[in-house]
Scaffold this motif. Structure first.
Motif, mmCIF file in Angstrom:
data_model
loop_
_atom_site.group_PDB
_atom_site.id
_atom_site.type_symbol
_atom_site.label_atom_id
_atom_site.label_comp_id
_atom_site.label_asym_id
_atom_site.label_seq_id
_atom_site.Cartn_x
_atom_site.Cartn_y
_atom_site.Cartn_z
ATOM 1 N N UNK A 10 0.836 -1.214 0.000
ATOM 2 C CA UNK A 10 0.000 0.000 0.000
ATOM 3 C C UNK A 10 0.863 1.254 0.000
ATOM 4 N N UNK A 11 1.962 1.210 0.740
ATOM 5 C CA UNK A 11 2.922 2.323 0.769
ATOM 6 C C UNK A 11 4.294 1.750 0.410
ATOM 7 N N UNK A 12 4.665 1.769 -0.879
ATOM 8 C CA UNK A 12 5.946 1.195 -1.292
ATOM 9 C C UNK A 12 7.129 1.908 -0.639
ATOM 10 N N UNK A 13 8.068 1.110 -0.136
ATOM 11 C CA UNK A 13 9.259 1.654 0.520
ATOM 12 C C UNK A 13 10.523 1.298 -0.252
ATOM 13 N N UNK A 14 10.631 0.044 -0.649
ATOM 14 C CA UNK A 14 11.820 -0.390 -1.376
ATOM 15 C C UNK A 14 11.916 0.295 -2.740
ATOM 16 N N UNK A 15 13.134 0.472 -3.227
ATOM 17 C CA UNK A 15 13.360 1.221 -4.460
ATOM 18 C C UNK A 15 12.586 0.634 -5.634
ATOM 19 N N UNK A 16 12.676 -0.689 -5.845
ATOM 20 C CA UNK A 16 12.026 -1.299 -6.999
ATOM 21 C C UNK A 16 10.509 -1.241 -6.882
ATOM 22 N N UNK A 17 9.976 -1.335 -5.676
ATOM 23 C CA UNK A 17 8.529 -1.212 -5.487
ATOM 24 C C UNK A 17 8.068 0.202 -5.835
ATOM 25 N N UNK A 18 8.853 1.194 -5.416
ATOM 26 C CA UNK A 18 8.499 2.583 -5.732
ATOM 27 C C UNK A 18 8.611 2.845 -7.235
ATOM 28 N N UNK A 19 9.597 2.224 -7.858
ATOM 29 C CA UNK A 19 9.768 2.370 -9.307
ATOM 30 C C UNK A 19 8.582 1.746 -10.053
ATOM 31 N N UNK A 20 8.161 0.552 -9.601
ATOM 32 C CA UNK A 20 6.993 -0.097 -10.218
ATOM 33 C C UNK A 20 5.743 0.764 -10.051
ATOM 34 N N UNK A 21 5.545 1.296 -8.854
ATOM 35 C CA UNK A 21 4.370 2.133 -8.598
ATOM 36 C C UNK A 21 4.373 3.371 -9.483
ATOM 37 N N UNK A 22 5.553 3.940 -9.698
ATOM 38 C CA UNK A 22 5.692 5.117 -10.565
ATOM 39 C C UNK A 22 5.296 4.771 -12.000
ATOM 40 N N UNK A 23 5.745 3.615 -12.478
ATOM 41 C CA UNK A 23 5.414 3.174 -13.842
ATOM 42 C C UNK A 23 3.907 2.977 -13.991
ATOM 43 N N UNK A 24 3.292 2.345 -12.991
ATOM 44 C CA UNK A 24 1.846 2.072 -13.064
ATOM 45 C C UNK A 24 1.027 3.353 -13.011
ATOM 46 N N UNK A 25 1.526 4.334 -12.290
ATOM 47 C CA UNK A 25 0.811 5.610 -12.211
ATOM 48 C C UNK A 25 0.766 6.297 -13.567
#
Length: 327
Positions: A10-25
């Motif tokens: 729900x709240x991405x912390x790790x770098x790759x999770x945040x990168x994935x969330x950015x792509x999906x946005x």
């Protein structure tokens, strides 16, 4: 279900999770997400897991040169890797890399292998049922394998006849031809999918995956017949993102396996795959005199230069060109 995005915290912390969330946005295709994440991960590992924010143009140059010199990748592969890290730095991290200076691969772009019409029909003759119908759409309509298995019932227009290809590479919609020779079989397949959907509804299921958050925009659409897959999976499965049990489409790997087995049975000695049917669609249209712009639209290519590679595949004699020595 290799085309379903993996769930994120729900709240991405790790770098790759945040990168994935950015792509999906930014609503990039899931295939693009997987490709970019794989290359970025490889870039980080190449530099002994240093954080990308501590690196820059020098590290990008050395990695891209490594791909060319040591991995011997093709030009297009290196371009994809470059696109991934540039997207990460420019878009995600907001960090400019400036002019990059790296070694380009010596391997040029190869011409794609294609089937003659006789070879394509021979491969199809060694297939049967749903998988044969999917392969027929790849050859007869120029679909990628993932576009064929993701077809929805609303995408098939028997009155024209044509196909609307919506869930595509780069999310670019297009319209392409529907071969008259398979309309009857495809109509039977649609009726089968609808009957299966009615049974799923009776059993308390019947909801299908909706792309790009359309489930929120159209709450009842996921259970409508229009959105059901033309080629539904044999069994219900759990959607890893939501935990909802639903029926997905048949897998791409299934189709690839059956195409490979059919090729072995024919004895065709070419390096062929599902994508060879799409290449063959283009080259056989070109042989019959279809103009390159029309082929570009049917394939959904952004750049005409991508389509023009097929002019090199089709033999000069097949395009009415003869040597002056033979005049």
């Amino acid at each position: 279900m290799d085309d379903i995005p993996v769930p994120l915290p729900a709240v991405p912390v790790r770098f790759m999770d945040r990168f994935r969330a950015f792509i999906r946005a930014r609503h990039l295709a899931y295939r693009t997400e997987k490709t970019y994440c794989n290359w970025v991960r490889e870039f980080i590992r190449f530099h002994n897991k240093r954080h990308p924010e501590s690196m820059g143009a020098e590290e990008v140059n050395s990695w891209l040169s490594h791909l060319a010199n040591n991995r011997n990748v093709a030009v297009n592969t290196q371009k994809t890797a470059l696109n991934a890290v540039v997207f990460m730095y420019h878009q995600f991290l907001g960090k400019e890399l400036g002019d990059l200076q790296f070694t380009n691969p010596s391997r040029g772009r190869k011409l794609p292998a294609v089937f003659s019409h006789e070879e394509a029909m021979s491969v199809l003759s060694h297939m049967h049922g749903t998988h044969k119908l999917v392969a027929s759409l790849m050859y007869g309509s120029g679909l990628r394998v993932m576009e064929a298995v993701r077809l929805r019932i609303q995408d098939v227009d028997f009155s024209e006849p044509c196909l609307f290809v919506r869930e595509t590479k780069g999310d670019k919609w297009r319209r392409t031809i529907l071969p008259a020779s398979i309309c009857e079989r495809l109509s039977t397949q649609v009726e089968f999918a609808l009957a299966l959907h009615r049974q799923d509804l009776k059993d308390g299921f019947g909801e299908v995956y909706m792309p790009n958050a359309l489930a929120k925009k159209y709450p009842g659409a996921a259970c409508s017949s229009a959105w059901q897959y033309v080629f539904p999976a044999q069994r219900l499965s759990i959607d890893p993102r939501s935990g909802v049990r639903r029926r997905h489409h048949i897998g791409e790997q299934q189709v690839r396996r059956f195409v490979n087995e059919a090729m072995k049975a024919t004895g065709i000695r070419k390096k062929g795959s599902c994508h060879t049917f799409r290449h063959s669609f283009a080259t056989n249209l070109l042989k019959r005199g279809t103009d390159i712009r029309s082929i570009q639209e049917l394939l959904g290519h952004n750049d005409i230069s991508t389509t023009q590679i097929y002019t090199h595949v089709v033999g000069t004699h097949e395009r009415g060109i003869s040597s002056p020595l033979d005049v």
